[in-house]
Design a protein around this motif. Sequence first.
Motif, mmCIF file in Angstrom:
data_model
loop_
_atom_site.group_PDB
_atom_site.id
_atom_site.type_symbol
_atom_site.label_atom_id
_atom_site.label_comp_id
_atom_site.label_asym_id
_atom_site.label_seq_id
_atom_site.Cartn_x
_atom_site.Cartn_y
_atom_site.Cartn_z
ATOM 1 N N LEU A 91 25.149 -5.103 5.181
ATOM 2 C CA LEU A 91 26.248 -5.541 4.163
ATOM 3 C C LEU A 91 26.525 -6.984 4.501
ATOM 4 O O LEU A 91 26.635 -7.954 3.744
ATOM 5 N N VAL A 92 27.100 -6.900 5.942
ATOM 6 C CA VAL A 92 27.640 -8.380 6.278
ATOM 7 C C VAL A 92 26.612 -9.540 6.371
ATOM 8 O O VAL A 92 27.097 -10.561 5.621
ATOM 9 N N ILE A 93 25.414 -9.433 6.561
ATOM 10 C CA ILE A 93 24.419 -10.050 6.518
ATOM 11 C C ILE A 93 24.169 -10.760 5.070
ATOM 12 O O ILE A 93 24.292 -11.836 4.856
ATOM 13 N N GLU A 94 23.829 -9.557 4.287
ATOM 14 C CA GLU A 94 23.828 -9.824 2.726
ATOM 15 C C GLU A 94 24.785 -10.537 1.936
ATOM 16 O O GLU A 94 24.816 -11.772 1.341
ATOM 17 N N ASN A 95 26.073 -10.246 2.278
ATOM 18 C CA ASN A 95 27.288 -10.853 1.497
ATOM 19 C C ASN A 95 27.914 -12.149 2.187
ATOM 20 O O ASN A 95 28.414 -12.916 2.086
ATOM 21 N N GLY A 96 27.399 -12.249 3.653
ATOM 22 C CA GLY A 96 27.642 -13.512 4.517
ATOM 23 C C GLY A 96 26.981 -14.679 3.734
ATOM 24 O O GLY A 96 27.314 -15.917 3.696
ATOM 25 N N VAL A 97 25.508 -14.400 3.408
ATOM 26 C CA VAL A 97 24.801 -15.426 3.161
ATOM 27 C C VAL A 97 25.432 -15.815 1.332
ATOM 28 O O VAL A 97 25.544 -16.858 1.176
ATOM 29 N N LEU A 98 25.939 -14.818 0.606
ATOM 30 C CA LEU A 98 26.418 -15.112 -0.631
ATOM 31 C C LEU A 98 27.889 -15.680 -0.519
ATOM 32 O O LEU A 98 28.202 -16.742 -0.950
ATOM 33 N N TYR A 99 28.684 -15.501 0.530
ATOM 34 C CA TYR A 99 29.970 -16.064 0.897
ATOM 35 C C TYR A 99 29.775 -17.300 1.325
ATOM 36 O O TYR A 99 30.471 -18.522 0.771
ATOM 37 N N THR A 102 28.817 -19.583 -1.766
ATOM 38 C CA THR A 102 29.868 -19.491 -2.853
ATOM 39 C C THR A 102 31.145 -20.612 -2.209
ATOM 40 O O THR A 102 31.275 -21.296 -3.047
ATOM 41 N N TYR A 103 31.448 -20.014 -1.112
ATOM 42 C CA TYR A 103 32.814 -20.705 -0.565
ATOM 43 C C TYR A 103 32.611 -21.988 0.449
ATOM 44 O O TYR A 103 33.235 -22.708 0.413
ATOM 45 N N GLY A 104 31.314 -21.706 1.231
ATOM 46 C CA GLY A 104 31.000 -23.073 1.818
ATOM 47 C C GLY A 104 30.364 -24.187 1.205
ATOM 48 O O GLY A 104 30.845 -25.273 1.789
ATOM 49 N N PHE A 105 29.586 -23.860 0.271
ATOM 50 C CA PHE A 105 28.793 -24.908 -0.521
ATOM 51 C C PHE A 105 29.309 -24.995 -1.709
ATOM 52 O O PHE A 105 28.748 -26.137 -2.541
ATOM 53 N N GLY A 106 30.139 -24.187 -2.385
ATOM 54 C CA GLY A 106 30.661 -24.425 -3.877
ATOM 55 C C GLY A 106 29.569 -24.031 -4.974
ATOM 56 O O GLY A 106 29.763 -24.150 -5.905
ATOM 57 N N TRP A 107 28.593 -23.199 -4.475
ATOM 58 C CA TRP A 107 27.628 -22.841 -5.324
ATOM 59 C C TRP A 107 28.145 -21.553 -6.086
ATOM 60 O O TRP A 107 27.666 -20.436 -5.627
ATOM 61 N N LEU A 111 23.914 -17.983 -12.189
ATOM 62 C CA LEU A 111 22.721 -18.054 -11.635
ATOM 63 C C LEU A 111 22.575 -18.292 -10.220
ATOM 64 O O LEU A 111 21.723 -17.675 -9.218
ATOM 65 N N GLN A 112 23.244 -19.088 -9.476
ATOM 66 C CA GLN A 112 23.734 -19.436 -8.259
ATOM 67 C C GLN A 112 24.042 -18.072 -7.193
ATOM 68 O O GLN A 112 23.534 -17.813 -6.338
ATOM 69 N N ASN A 113 25.031 -17.465 -8.033
ATOM 70 C CA ASN A 113 25.502 -16.114 -7.326
ATOM 71 C C ASN A 113 24.279 -15.128 -7.299
ATOM 72 O O ASN A 113 24.152 -14.497 -6.203
ATOM 73 N N ASN A 114 23.613 -15.018 -8.280
ATOM 74 C CA ASN A 114 22.303 -14.044 -8.123
ATOM 75 C C ASN A 114 21.376 -14.508 -7.253
ATOM 76 O O ASN A 114 20.671 -13.792 -6.466
ATOM 77 N N VAL A 115 21.040 -15.607 -7.295
ATOM 78 C CA VAL A 115 19.888 -16.286 -6.313
ATOM 79 C C VAL A 115 20.413 -16.085 -4.997
ATOM 80 O O VAL A 115 19.572 -15.576 -4.154
ATOM 81 N N PHE A 116 21.620 -16.349 -4.657
ATOM 82 C CA PHE A 116 22.207 -16.273 -3.120
ATOM 83 C C PHE A 116 22.501 -14.571 -2.790
ATOM 84 O O PHE A 116 22.104 -14.333 -1.534
ATOM 85 N N LYS A 117 22.697 -13.824 -3.812
ATOM 86 C CA LYS A 117 22.796 -12.462 -3.534
ATOM 87 C C LYS A 117 21.362 -12.130 -3.182
ATOM 88 O O LYS A 117 21.162 -11.183 -2.308
ATOM 89 N N PHE A 118 20.475 -12.390 -4.127
ATOM 90 C CA PHE A 118 18.872 -12.000 -3.614
ATOM 91 C C PHE A 118 18.616 -12.379 -2.221
ATOM 92 O O PHE A 118 17.975 -11.751 -1.538
ATOM 93 N N VAL A 119 18.883 -13.749 -2.063
ATOM 94 C CA VAL A 119 18.518 -14.063 -0.674
ATOM 95 C C VAL A 119 19.021 -13.280 0.455
ATOM 96 O O VAL A 119 18.627 -13.005 1.331
ATOM 97 N N GLY A 120 20.259 -12.998 0.226
ATOM 98 C CA GLY A 120 21.178 -12.203 1.142
ATOM 99 C C GLY A 120 20.420 -10.855 1.202
ATOM 100 O O GLY A 120 20.360 -10.316 2.485
#
Length: 165
Positions: A91-99, A102-107, A111-120
């Motif tokens: 959960l930390v790994i998955e949501n760390g990628v999304l965090y 979202t908050y580090g790069f402003g994406w 669509l970006q939320n779903n892409v990075f959720k999927f990558v995580g």
Amino acid sequence: MADGASGLRRFVREVAKFGAVGGAGVLVNLLVFNLVRHVTDLPVVRASVIATVVSIAFNYVGFRYFTYRDRDKSGRTRELTLFLLFSAVGLVIENGVLYTATYGFGWDTPLQNNVFKFVGIGVATLFRFWSYRSWVFRALPAVPDPVTDPRPEPARPARTGQRVP
């Protein structure tokens, strides 16, 4: 050689079953994530954590009763504790990628939320596969098959004082 091939077949079958349950879990995760995002004003990572928790519960049932149904069932408390521990790390790994996205790069578009959720989910899945098969759903010790692995019985020690007919 045949033992190696059968071991590879078992591993491929395990990966396929893990993938089937995991794939369904990904769908549950993404559906809950998008539903929560659509019907609430929760921040993206909080919505994602809720979705991840729902998919963890879904996946436990699928892994225990489908993927790893033939594995050791003697220590359910230990199994569930380790499953939840390793799932929390995932959960930390998955949501760390999304965090970070979202908050580090402003994406922060849907669509970006779903892409990075999927990558995580993908990165966390690699960790989960390793940890679940290594620590949570332990394999039972191999029992030799007398047809494919005939081993001679060990010699019995001779008893003294017996008459031989």
